[in-house]
Design a protein around this motif. Structure first.
Motif, PDB file in Angstrom:
ATOM      1  N   PRO A 195      10.016  -1.913  -0.614  1.00 13.77           N
ATOM      2  CA  PRO A 195       9.679  -3.000   0.310  1.00 13.77           C
ATOM      3  C   PRO A 195       8.209  -3.377   0.209  1.00 13.77           C
ATOM      4  O   PRO A 195       7.388  -2.612  -0.320  1.00 13.77           O
ATOM      5  CB  PRO A 195       9.983  -2.378   1.676  1.00 13.77           C
ATOM      6  CG  PRO A 195       9.669  -0.915   1.474  1.00 13.77           C
ATOM      7  CD  PRO A 195      10.081  -0.603   0.059  1.00 13.77           C
ATOM      8  N   VAL A 196       7.872  -4.548   0.708  1.00 12.44           N
ATOM      9  CA  VAL A 196       6.470  -4.966   0.776  1.00 12.44           C
ATOM     10  C   VAL A 196       5.962  -4.758   2.192  1.00 12.44           C
ATOM     11  O   VAL A 196       6.742  -4.725   3.152  1.00 12.44           O
ATOM     12  CB  VAL A 196       6.307  -6.437   0.348  1.00 12.44           C
ATOM     13  CG1 VAL A 196       6.709  -6.617  -1.100  1.00 12.44           C
ATOM     14  CG2 VAL A 196       7.113  -7.378   1.244  1.00 12.44           C
ATOM     15  N   ASP A 197       4.660  -4.621   2.321  1.00  4.92           N
ATOM     16  CA  ASP A 197       4.064  -4.485   3.653  1.00  4.92           C
ATOM     17  C   ASP A 197       3.919  -5.846   4.319  1.00  4.92           C
ATOM     18  O   ASP A 197       4.060  -5.966   5.536  1.00  4.92           O
ATOM     19  CB  ASP A 197       2.703  -3.788   3.550  1.00  4.92           C
ATOM     20  CG  ASP A 197       2.833  -2.350   3.059  1.00  4.92           C
ATOM     21  OD1 ASP A 197       3.746  -1.645   3.538  1.00  4.92           O
ATOM     22  OD2 ASP A 197       2.038  -1.943   2.198  1.00  4.92           O
ATOM     23  N   SER A 198       3.635  -6.850   3.519  1.00  6.33           N
ATOM     24  CA  SER A 198       3.566  -8.223   4.032  1.00  6.33           C
ATOM     25  C   SER A 198       3.684  -9.182   2.863  1.00  6.33           C
ATOM     26  O   SER A 198       3.570  -8.804   1.699  1.00  6.33           O
ATOM     27  CB  SER A 198       2.252  -8.465   4.795  1.00  6.33           C
ATOM     28  OG  SER A 198       1.133  -8.293   3.940  1.00  6.33           O
ATOM     29  N   GLY A 199       3.928 -10.450   3.176  1.00  2.34           N
ATOM     30  CA  GLY A 199       4.125 -11.458   2.153  1.00  2.34           C
ATOM     31  C   GLY A 199       5.576 -11.907   2.101  1.00  2.34           C
ATOM     32  O   GLY A 199       6.419 -11.443   2.885  1.00  2.34           O
ATOM     33  N   TYR A 201       0.841  -1.191   0.000  1.00  2.12           N
ATOM     34  CA  TYR A 201       0.000   0.000   0.000  1.00  2.12           C
ATOM     35  C   TYR A 201       0.880   1.246   0.000  1.00  2.12           C
ATOM     36  O   TYR A 201       1.992   1.239   0.535  1.00  2.12           O
ATOM     37  CB  TYR A 201      -0.894   0.035   1.246  1.00  2.12           C
ATOM     38  CG  TYR A 201      -1.927  -1.065   1.310  1.00  2.12           C
ATOM     39  CD1 TYR A 201      -3.241  -0.846   0.899  1.00  2.12           C
ATOM     40  CD2 TYR A 201      -1.598  -2.335   1.798  1.00  2.12           C
ATOM     41  CE1 TYR A 201      -4.194  -1.850   0.958  1.00  2.12           C
ATOM     42  CE2 TYR A 201      -2.542  -3.347   1.859  1.00  2.12           C
ATOM     43  CZ  TYR A 201      -3.839  -3.107   1.446  1.00  2.12           C
ATOM     44  OH  TYR A 201      -4.775  -4.104   1.508  1.00  2.12           O
ATOM     45  N   TYR A 202       0.349   2.297  -0.599  1.00  8.62           N
ATOM     46  CA  TYR A 202       0.985   3.611  -0.500  1.00  8.62           C
ATOM     47  C   TYR A 202       0.075   4.521   0.317  1.00  8.62           C
ATOM     48  O   TYR A 202      -1.154   4.439   0.231  1.00  8.62           O
ATOM     49  CB  TYR A 202       1.220   4.212  -1.889  1.00  8.62           C
ATOM     50  CG  TYR A 202       2.344   3.568  -2.652  1.00  8.62           C
ATOM     51  CD1 TYR A 202       3.642   3.558  -2.155  1.00  8.62           C
ATOM     52  CD2 TYR A 202       2.116   2.964  -3.890  1.00  8.62           C
ATOM     53  CE1 TYR A 202       4.681   2.959  -2.852  1.00  8.62           C
ATOM     54  CE2 TYR A 202       3.154   2.375  -4.600  1.00  8.62           C
ATOM     55  CZ  TYR A 202       4.432   2.376  -4.074  1.00  8.62           C
ATOM     56  OH  TYR A 202       5.467   1.782  -4.758  1.00  8.62           O
ATOM     57  N   ASN A 203       0.700   5.377   1.131  1.00  5.06           N
ATOM     58  CA  ASN A 203      -0.041   6.342   1.974  1.00  5.06           C
ATOM     59  C   ASN A 203      -1.073   5.644   2.849  1.00  5.06           C
ATOM     60  O   ASN A 203      -2.202   6.111   2.998  1.00  5.06           O
ATOM     61  CB  ASN A 203      -0.735   7.394   1.096  1.00  5.06           C
ATOM     62  CG  ASN A 203       0.224   8.111   0.168  1.00  5.06           C
ATOM     63  OD1 ASN A 203       1.277   8.570   0.597  1.00  5.06           O
ATOM     64  ND2 ASN A 203      -0.132   8.198  -1.108  1.00  5.06           N
ATOM     65  N   LEU A 235      -1.638  -1.156  -4.067  1.00  4.39           N
ATOM     66  CA  LEU A 235      -0.927  -1.558  -5.273  1.00  4.39           C
ATOM     67  C   LEU A 235      -1.076  -3.056  -5.509  1.00  4.39           C
ATOM     68  O   LEU A 235      -1.413  -3.498  -6.603  1.00  4.39           O
ATOM     69  CB  LEU A 235       0.554  -1.184  -5.153  1.00  4.39           C
ATOM     70  CG  LEU A 235       1.445  -1.482  -6.356  1.00  4.39           C
ATOM     71  CD1 LEU A 235       0.962  -0.704  -7.574  1.00  4.39           C
ATOM     72  CD2 LEU A 235       2.898  -1.139  -6.047  1.00  4.39           C
ATOM     73  N   PHE A 236      -0.807  -3.845  -4.469  1.00 10.00           N
ATOM     74  CA  PHE A 236      -0.981  -5.299  -4.540  1.00 10.00           C
ATOM     75  C   PHE A 236      -1.715  -5.774  -3.287  1.00 10.00           C
ATOM     76  O   PHE A 236      -1.376  -5.360  -2.181  1.00 10.00           O
ATOM     77  CB  PHE A 236       0.370  -6.016  -4.618  1.00 10.00           C
ATOM     78  CG  PHE A 236       1.112  -5.806  -5.904  1.00 10.00           C
ATOM     79  CD1 PHE A 236       0.644  -6.362  -7.091  1.00 10.00           C
ATOM     80  CD2 PHE A 236       2.272  -5.063  -5.938  1.00 10.00           C
ATOM     81  CE1 PHE A 236       1.326  -6.172  -8.284  1.00 10.00           C
ATOM     82  CE2 PHE A 236       2.962  -4.859  -7.120  1.00 10.00           C
ATOM     83  CZ  PHE A 236       2.486  -5.416  -8.297  1.00 10.00           C
ATOM     84  N   GLY A 292      -2.969  -4.436 -10.424  1.00  8.64           N
ATOM     85  CA  GLY A 292      -2.264  -5.252  -9.444  1.00  8.64           C
ATOM     86  C   GLY A 292      -2.573  -6.728  -9.473  1.00  8.64           C
ATOM     87  O   GLY A 292      -2.236  -7.461  -8.530  1.00  8.64           O
ATOM     88  N   LYS A 293      -3.199  -7.203 -10.542  1.00  8.71           N
ATOM     89  CA  LYS A 293      -3.554  -8.616 -10.654  1.00  8.71           C
ATOM     90  C   LYS A 293      -3.121  -9.144 -12.017  1.00  8.71           C
ATOM     91  O   LYS A 293      -3.034  -8.397 -12.993  1.00  8.71           O
ATOM     92  CB  LYS A 293      -5.062  -8.822 -10.488  1.00  8.71           C
ATOM     93  CG  LYS A 293      -5.605  -8.454  -9.110  1.00  8.71           C
ATOM     94  CD  LYS A 293      -7.105  -8.675  -9.047  1.00  8.71           C
ATOM     95  CE  LYS A 293      -7.653  -8.438  -7.641  1.00  8.71           C
ATOM     96  NZ  LYS A 293      -7.428  -7.044  -7.190  1.00  8.71           N
ATOM     97  N   VAL A 294      -2.856 -10.454 -12.083  1.00 10.38           N
ATOM     98  CA  VAL A 294      -2.575 -11.113 -13.358  1.00 10.38           C
ATOM     99  C   VAL A 294      -3.895 -11.570 -13.945  1.00 10.38           C
ATOM    100  O   VAL A 294      -4.586 -12.406 -13.367  1.00 10.38           O
ATOM    101  CB  VAL A 294      -1.625 -12.316 -13.171  1.00 10.38           C
ATOM    102  CG1 VAL A 294      -1.474 -13.075 -14.483  1.00 10.38           C
ATOM    103  CG2 VAL A 294      -0.269 -11.856 -12.670  1.00 10.38           C
TER     104      VAL A 294
END
Length: 257
Positions: free
Chosen positions: A57-61, A10-12, A21-22, A225-227
């Motif tokens: 960086p990612v927030d989680s995963g 996520y942003y903000n 974003l994802f 954000g998806k395939v």
């Protein structure tokens, strides 16, 4: 094998400008795959590359290569195993250094310099042989500064330099977008040749639907954000540029564009 597992970014976050974003994004790329990735602006293509390389960086995963968790590994350490070519030809080479010095720098990627010359003159013949592959006459210009080369010549060098040391993945981030059509064709032919000869696992983000259809053995289309499309093997070979364009137009209508 590259694995992205349940990635959230996520942003903000927590503000009125929060943007996802994802969300729970997962993707597996097998050894030896050449994956072409297309998608509209803002679909997450380049952000996915930045997450893989550690630029953001990612927030989680979890991110793993060959079963090893690299989620918290800093970018400079990841790039020992990843070669990356950017959209801007100026980003893959050093303009104030000669071709020889650039090649020497790429040749020592991930190694300790210690107190020895940065340029190994004993490797000159090796560099010449590698440059000859490009077919641009650069093997006879080793003492020329890279800054005076054309964008296509610099991008060809960047592609070569990114694969000089053993890497596990090659990341191509719209690496023909800033080039004229003829030069772009040359770079794509070189790309296909290098990937095949070195058997590199490759991810190529491109806006050129023909390149996406013609190159690689797997095709992904991303949206929000998806395939939304994943074809490999014979299904990938059967995919035509017109098929991708039709899907793009369909998405555009759904989004009100």
């Amino acid at each position: 094998m590259l694995e992205l597992k349940h990635i959230n970014k996520y942003y903000n976050q927590g503000t009125v400008n929060e943007m996802c974003l994802f969300e729970d994004f997962s993707l597996t790329i097998g050894d030896g795959e050449f994956v072409s990735v297309v998608g509209s602006n803002g679909s997450g293509k380049t952000s996915m590359l930045n997450i893989i390389c550690g630029s953001i960086p990612v927030d989680s995963g979890q991110i793993s290569i060959g079963g090893k968790d690299i989620t918290r590994m800093p970018e400079h350490r990841r790039l020992r195993a990843i070669g990356r070519v950017y959209q801007n030809p100026a980003m893959g080479t050093c303009p104030n250094m000669t071709i020889l010095e650039n090649m020497s720098m790429a040749d020592t990627k991930g190694k300790s310099f210690n107190l020895r010359p940065g340029t190994d003159r004993k490797r000159i013949d090796y560099y010449r042989e590698n440059l000859k592959i490009l077919g641009l006459g650069l093997e006879d210009k080793l003492d020329v500064k890279v800054g005076v080369l054309s964008g296509g010549q610099r991008q060809a060098m960047a592609l070569l330099m990114s694969t000089m040391t053993p890497i596990e993945f090659l990341i191509l981030d719209e690496h023909t977008a800033a080039l004229d059509p003829k030069t772009a064709e040359t770079i794509m032919e070189l790309t296909g040749k290098i990937v095949e000869e070195k058997k590199l696992t490759t991810i190529m983000v491109t806006h050129n639907l023909r390149y996406a259809a013609d190159y690689g053995n797997r095709l992904l289309m991303m949206h929000q954000g998806k395939v939304i499309l994943d074809k490999s093997g014979e299904r990938k070979k059967e995919t035509q540029t017109e098929d991708l364009l039709a899907l793009f137009n369909e998405i555009s209508v759904e989004c009100g564009n």
